[in-house]
Design a protein around this motif. Structure first.
Motif, PDB file in Angstrom:
ATOM      1  N   LEU A  20       0.832  -1.215   0.000  1.00  0.00           N
ATOM      2  CA  LEU A  20       0.000   0.000   0.000  1.00  0.00           C
ATOM      3  C   LEU A  20       0.870   1.271   0.000  1.00  0.00           C
ATOM      4  N   ALA A  21       2.191   1.076   0.076  1.00  0.00           N
ATOM      5  CA  ALA A  21       3.108   2.217   0.291  1.00  0.00           C
ATOM      6  C   ALA A  21       2.907   3.345  -0.713  1.00  0.00           C
ATOM      7  N   ASP A  22       2.655   3.012  -1.979  1.00  0.00           N
ATOM      8  CA  ASP A  22       2.582   4.050  -3.021  1.00  0.00           C
ATOM      9  C   ASP A  22       1.162   4.526  -3.313  1.00  0.00           C
ATOM     10  N   CYS A  23       0.184   4.074  -2.541  1.00  0.00           N
ATOM     11  CA  CYS A  23      -1.202   4.483  -2.813  1.00  0.00           C
ATOM     12  C   CYS A  23      -1.405   5.960  -2.465  1.00  0.00           C
ATOM     13  N   ASP A  24      -2.259   6.639  -3.244  1.00  0.00           N
ATOM     14  CA  ASP A  24      -2.611   8.033  -2.921  1.00  0.00           C
ATOM     15  C   ASP A  24      -3.547   8.072  -1.720  1.00  0.00           C
ATOM     16  N   LEU A  25      -4.414   7.029  -1.643  1.00  0.00           N
ATOM     17  CA  LEU A  25      -5.447   6.994  -0.616  1.00  0.00           C
ATOM     18  C   LEU A  25      -5.589   5.557  -0.107  1.00  0.00           C
ATOM     19  N   VAL A  26      -5.627   5.382   1.205  1.00  0.00           N
ATOM     20  CA  VAL A  26      -5.902   4.067   1.791  1.00  0.00           C
ATOM     21  C   VAL A  26      -7.215   4.184   2.560  1.00  0.00           C
ATOM     22  N   ILE A  27      -8.153   3.254   2.307  1.00  0.00           N
ATOM     23  CA  ILE A  27      -9.424   3.264   3.051  1.00  0.00           C
ATOM     24  C   ILE A  27      -9.462   2.025   3.938  1.00  0.00           C
ATOM     25  N   GLU A  28      -9.347   2.250   5.226  1.00  0.00           N
ATOM     26  CA  GLU A  28      -9.393   1.142   6.200  1.00  0.00           C
ATOM     27  C   GLU A  28     -10.846   0.747   6.442  1.00  0.00           C
ATOM     28  N   SER A  29     -11.097  -0.569   6.427  1.00  0.00           N
ATOM     29  CA  SER A  29     -12.462  -1.044   6.658  1.00  0.00           C
ATOM     30  C   SER A  29     -12.417  -2.348   7.465  1.00  0.00           C
ATOM     31  N   VAL A  30     -11.701  -2.317   8.601  1.00  0.00           N
ATOM     32  CA  VAL A  30     -11.604  -3.514   9.447  1.00  0.00           C
ATOM     33  C   VAL A  30     -12.705  -3.462  10.505  1.00  0.00           C
ATOM     34  N   VAL A  31     -12.682  -4.414  11.422  1.00  0.00           N
ATOM     35  CA  VAL A  31     -13.726  -4.531  12.449  1.00  0.00           C
ATOM     36  C   VAL A  31     -13.888  -3.214  13.239  1.00  0.00           C
ATOM     37  N   THR A  55       0.436   9.979   1.271  1.00  0.00           N
ATOM     38  CA  THR A  55      -0.775   9.134   1.293  1.00  0.00           C
ATOM     39  C   THR A  55      -1.797   9.654   2.301  1.00  0.00           C
ATOM     40  N   ILE A  56      -3.050   9.767   1.857  1.00  0.00           N
ATOM     41  CA  ILE A  56      -4.144  10.104   2.769  1.00  0.00           C
ATOM     42  C   ILE A  56      -4.653   8.796   3.371  1.00  0.00           C
ATOM     43  N   LEU A  57      -4.811   8.777   4.695  1.00  0.00           N
ATOM     44  CA  LEU A  57      -5.315   7.585   5.384  1.00  0.00           C
ATOM     45  C   LEU A  57      -6.750   7.856   5.818  1.00  0.00           C
ATOM     46  N   ALA A  58      -7.684   7.047   5.312  1.00  0.00           N
ATOM     47  CA  ALA A  58      -9.100   7.265   5.631  1.00  0.00           C
ATOM     48  C   ALA A  58      -9.652   6.039   6.337  1.00  0.00           C
ATOM     49  N   SER A  59     -10.659   6.265   7.172  1.00  0.00           N
ATOM     50  CA  SER A  59     -11.336   5.154   7.828  1.00  0.00           C
ATOM     51  C   SER A  59     -12.774   5.087   7.343  1.00  0.00           C
ATOM     52  N   ASN A  60     -13.249   3.864   7.149  1.00  0.00           N
ATOM     53  CA  ASN A  60     -14.662   3.649   6.800  1.00  0.00           C
ATOM     54  C   ASN A  60     -15.476   3.397   8.077  1.00  0.00           C
ATOM     55  N   THR A  61     -14.949   3.833   9.225  1.00  0.00           N
ATOM     56  CA  THR A  61     -15.666   3.587  10.479  1.00  0.00           C
ATOM     57  C   THR A  61     -17.092   4.140  10.434  1.00  0.00           C
ATOM     58  N   SER A  62     -18.003   3.427  11.132  1.00  0.00           N
ATOM     59  CA  SER A  62     -19.407   3.824  11.168  1.00  0.00           C
ATOM     60  C   SER A  62     -19.670   4.849  12.263  1.00  0.00           C
ATOM     61  N   THR A  63     -18.868   4.818  13.318  1.00  0.00           N
ATOM     62  CA  THR A  63     -19.168   5.648  14.501  1.00  0.00           C
ATOM     63  C   THR A  63     -17.949   6.093  15.284  1.00  0.00           C
ATOM     64  N   LEU A  64     -16.822   5.420  15.124  1.00  0.00           N
ATOM     65  CA  LEU A  64     -15.703   5.662  16.050  1.00  0.00           C
ATOM     66  C   LEU A  64     -15.044   7.012  15.773  1.00  0.00           C
ATOM     67  N   PRO A  65     -14.400   7.620  16.802  1.00  0.00           N
ATOM     68  CA  PRO A  65     -13.789   8.944  16.622  1.00  0.00           C
ATOM     69  C   PRO A  65     -12.569   8.909  15.690  1.00  0.00           C
ATOM     70  N   GLY A  85     -12.435  10.538   7.562  1.00  0.00           N
ATOM     71  CA  GLY A  85     -13.327   9.395   7.405  1.00  0.00           C
ATOM     72  C   GLY A  85     -13.946   9.415   6.014  1.00  0.00           C
ATOM     73  N   ILE A  86     -14.039   8.234   5.398  1.00  0.00           N
ATOM     74  CA  ILE A  86     -14.775   8.084   4.134  1.00  0.00           C
ATOM     75  C   ILE A  86     -15.718   6.913   4.372  1.00  0.00           C
ATOM     76  N   HIS A  87     -16.981   7.230   4.652  1.00  0.00           N
ATOM     77  CA  HIS A  87     -17.920   6.221   5.147  1.00  0.00           C
ATOM     78  C   HIS A  87     -18.934   5.822   4.074  1.00  0.00           C
ATOM     79  N   PHE A  88     -18.769   4.602   3.577  1.00  0.00           N
ATOM     80  CA  PHE A  88     -19.682   4.040   2.564  1.00  0.00           C
ATOM     81  C   PHE A  88     -20.857   3.346   3.252  1.00  0.00           C
TER      82      PHE A  88
END
Ligand code: 3HC
Length: 272
Positions: free
Chosen positions: A67-78, A99-109, A125-128
């Motif tokens: 993932l090192a060279d990605c422009d954007l990483v979207i985390e979507s773990v538990v 790299t921009i680091l984004a979370s798909n979290t539903s509620t967490l800070p 956050g980028i929430h789908f």
């Protein structure tokens, strides 16, 4: 969710690296994506060559370094803050400075994830929404640490994916889950009180409010474990009794009745 987000991004022309902890889970995500694309080919929504082009943009890996060279990483773990924090520390160490680091979290800070990194200005956050290829909304979550450039890039990404982004403050539940989960929780309360059957409540909300699916079908789609984690995070933030998970929901999660993902939740999916 991971394979749904990958489908959205790859269908819009982005190159996607799907990373999972095990090769079997990474392969399962690609298989899920392929199945979804095949369904669209069968329905005449895509040609076989379009499907192959989308698939050619997606690779699966277990190695975070890919993932090192990605422009954007979207985390979507538990939905577990400790797990997400640990991952953000690792991503910060591995990914390039831009790299921009984004979370798909539903509620967490999201701010707590940002502060795990040396680049809090580049975390948002980028929430789908479920199912990601179908639902048009993406919530773009703005922690107080995010720079305007990061927010603009996240909004632009969602737009390139054909989504309708809405910017929202980093507060538990953002917009949709803050409004949706008291409703879902109260549906479980009605069931627990014996006011009506689950089928009756689902039929009532479809027929009476025009919702595409009733609350129990939706809880099964989202996952009861995820739903409980969302309610717990909302309750933690606001201490509002509306967010206190109804005991039946907690008991079903203890019994591993997670919904579609485990084969059974409020409904049984083994025979479908
Ligand atoms: N992946 C990809 N496409 C899917 C899909 C999936 N998992 N599920 C359905 N679709 C597509 C179908 O292929 C179909 O596409 P088409 O119209 O181009 O042929 C379209 O969606 C409609 O599907 P169906 O005809 O099979 O079924 P329905 O008409 O009953 O629609 C639904 C299914 C889209 C899931 C609809 O019931 C719906 O909109 N439900 C509400 C979903 C919702 O509220 N989501 C938000 C949940 S909250 C959340 O996600 C937040 C998170 O933080 C928890």
């Amino acid at each position: 969710m991971g394979s749904g987000i990958a489908e959205v991004a790859a269908s819009s022309g982005h190159t996607v690296v799907l990373r999972s902890r095990s090769q079997s889970a990474a392969d399962a995500m690609v298989a899920g994506l392929e199945k979804s694309l095949n369904r669209q080919v069968e329905k005449g929504k895509r040609t076989e060559s379009e499907r192959d082009q989308v698939l050619s943009r997606v690779s699966a890996t277990t190695d975070l370094a890919d993932l090192a060279d990605c422009d954007l990483v979207i985390e979507s773990v538990v939905e577990d803050l400790a797990v997400k924090k640990h991952l953000f520390t690792e991503l910060d160490r591995t990914c390039g400075a831009a790299t921009i680091l984004a979370s798909n979290t539903s509620t967490l800070p999201v701010v707590e994830l940002a502060m795990e990194t040396g680049r809090p200005d580049k975390v948002c956050g980028i929430h789908f929404f479920n199912p990601a290829p179908v639902m048009t909304l993406v919530e773009i979550v703005r922690p107080i640490t995010a720079s305007p450039e990061t927010m603009a890039a996240a909004l632009a990404f969602a737009e390139t994916c054909g989504k309708e982004p809405v910017e929202v403050k980093d507060q538990a539940g953002f917009i949709v889950n803050a409004l949706l989960f008291p409703y879902l929780n109260n549906a479980v309360r009605l069931l627990e009180q014996g006011v009506a059957s689950k089928e009756g409540i689902d039929a009532a909300m479809k027929g009476g409010c025009g919702f595409p699916m009733g609350p129990f079908a939706l809880l099964d789609l989202v996952g009861l474990d995820t739903s409980l984690a969302i309610l717990d995070a909302l309750y933690d933030e606001f201490r509002d009794p509306n967010y206190a998970a109804v005991p039946l929901l907690r008991r079903m999660v203890s019994a591993e009745l997670y919904g579609r993902k485990s084969g059974e939740g409020f409904y049984d999916y083994h025979k479908r």
